[in-house]
Design an enzyme around this catalytic site. Structure first.
Site, PDB file in Angstrom:
ATOM      1  CE  LYS A 210       6.109  -2.953   2.661  1.00  0.00           C
ATOM      2  NZ  LYS A 210       6.119  -1.498   2.505  1.00  0.00           N
ATOM      3  CE  LYS A 263       2.916  -3.379   4.909  1.00  0.00           C
ATOM      4  NZ  LYS A 263       3.408  -2.226   4.221  1.00  0.00           N
TER       5      LYS A 263
HETATM    6  C1  PBG Z   1       4.881   1.804   1.261  1.00  0.00           C
HETATM    7  C2  PBG Z   1       3.924   0.995   2.056  1.00  0.00           C
HETATM    8  C3  PBG Z   1       3.035   0.007   1.614  1.00  0.00           C
HETATM    9  C4  PBG Z   1       2.280  -0.372   2.722  1.00  0.00           C
HETATM   10  C5  PBG Z   1       2.767   0.356   3.810  1.00  0.00           C
HETATM   11  N1  PBG Z   1       3.783   1.194   3.385  1.00  0.00           N
HETATM   12  C6  PBG Z   1       2.774  -0.534   0.262  1.00  0.00           C
HETATM   13  C7  PBG Z   1       3.780  -1.317  -0.440  1.00  0.00           C
HETATM   14  O1  PBG Z   1       4.810  -1.698   0.112  1.00  0.00           O
HETATM   15  O2  PBG Z   1       3.545  -1.535  -1.632  1.00  0.00           O
HETATM   16  C8  PBG Z   1       1.165  -1.367   2.714  1.00  0.00           C
HETATM   17  C9  PBG Z   1       0.016  -0.983   3.577  1.00  0.00           C
HETATM   18  C10 PBG Z   1      -1.293  -1.616   3.258  1.00  0.00           C
HETATM   19  O3  PBG Z   1      -1.485  -2.405   2.312  1.00  0.00           O
HETATM   20  O4  PBG Z   1      -2.206  -1.311   4.015  1.00  0.00           O
HETATM   21  N2  PBG Z   1       6.098   1.162   1.031  1.00  0.00           N
HETATM   22 ZN    ZN Z   2       7.288   2.053  -0.611  1.00  0.00          ZN
END
Ligand code: PBG
Ligand code: ZN
Length: 341
Positions: A210, A263
């Protein structure tokens, strides 16, 4: 061995004049193209992210995230009917908080939006695959994904709390929990917490790779989860790093992840392809809120054909190696596919 006959005059002329290879032969008709197509983002692979909220009333549309709503428990029957009509068989739940505090305590309440929604969805449709996002950022007053020590996120206290959250979701009936906080050891801590709670069958969909990304904008606006100070760079990965991403996947595999996710999706196609070659676990990719919003906004302004752009991006994610794809377009894409569009 007989010596090869030297090319005759005619053959020599032909080979120099005509292309030897003609890949276009198999592109001549729709039937031929369909017949040899290597991959498709079949609707059965798709997962719809769903935001659930406390309180009552109808689903509330989110300003800044067109087509996305916050669903209260009482509206979930409508959601389930829609999913079944469109042919989407899996959801990934995100919660919103009634009250935020420094430790994100509402994330650990059985009365919170996510555990209640899980139980309700499983009662409405036991065959629906229900996954839950496991993080604290939607519940913390400072918007970080864990609890703080000073201004830094305290890794080890956070993973203990994430274990509690995951066990709560499992107890409510979730098929999978999806830790997204990018804390070290979170998959191992969650596996141990699940096992201790007797949730031996609950699977872990690990957000393994991520990246700290500009593409989470609409999501954070929906959750009100943008960090109130600093950013997430001390826990989410630098997007310049690919080897590190594969290392994170390896760690999550060893800690007991059942699926590995990358992601954002479109900025991680190289990682998907490399992970496909290296791991035998199912791979997931998350087409995040900003990827959705880029297509939506461009389509609204007439810059591109929405259906073609969605099919192409989901198709490329599939081609790169994703077995399942989380996308805010899941329902629309499944519907378009049903309609034969
Ligand atoms: C929470 C989380 C996020 C996303 C998925 N789980 C946001 C972040 O990390 O700030 C992003 C999902 C999206 O943008 O569709 N940690
Ligand atoms: Zn988070």
């Amino acid at each position: 061995m007989a010596a090869r006959r030297p090319p005759g005059r005619e053959e020599e002329k032909a080979s120099s004049r005509l292309p030897r290879h003609r890949p276009r032969r198999l592109r001549r008709s729709p039937a031929l193209r369909e017949w040899v197509a290597e991959s498709d983002p079949e609707p059965r692979r798709l997962v719809l992210p769903v935001f659930v909220r406390p309180g009552s009333g109808p689903p509330t549309p989110v300003a800044g995230f067109p087509g996305v709503s916050l669903w209260p428990i009482e509206a979930l029957p409508k959601l389930v009917r829609g999913l079944s009509d469109d042919g989407v068989r899996a959801v990934l739940l995100f919660g919103t908080a009634r009250r935020k505090d420094t430790s994100g305590s509402e994330a650990r309440s059985a009365e919170g939006a996510v555990p209640r929604a899980v139980t309700s969805l499983k009662r409405l449709d036991p065959s629906l695959v229900v996954a839950t996002d496991v993080c604290l950022c939607a519940y913390t007053s400072h918007g970080h994904c864990g609890v703080l020590r000073g201004t830094a996120v305290d890794n080890d206290r956070t993973i203990a709390l994430l274990g509690t959250v995951a066990a709560l979701h499992a107890h409510a009936g979730a098929d999978l929990v999806a830790p997204s906080a990018m804390m070290d050891g979170q998959v191992g801590a969650i596996r141990a917490a699940l096992d201790d709670a007797g949730a031996l069958e609950t699977a872990i969909l690990a957000y393994s790779s991520k990246h700290a990304s500009a593409l989470y904008g609409p999501f954070r606006a929906t959750e009100g989860s943008a960090p109130s100070f600093g950013d997430r760079a001390s826990y989410q990965m630098d997007y310049r790093n690919g080897r590190e991403a594969l290392g994170e996947m390896e760690l999550d595999r060893r800690e007991g992840a059942d699926l590995l996710m990358v992601k954002p999706a479109l900025t991680s196609l190289d990682l998907l392809a490399r992970a496909r070659a290296r791991f035998d676990l199912p791979l997931a990719a998350f087409q995040v809120s900003g990827e959705y919003a880029m297509i939506k906004a461009a389509a609204d302004r007439g810059f591109l054909d929405e259906r073609l752009a969605v099919r192409e991006t989901l198709g490329a994610i599939r081609r790169a190696g994703a077995d399942v794809i989380v996308s805010y377009y899941a329902r629309e894409f499944a519907r378009w596919t049903r309609e034969g569009a």
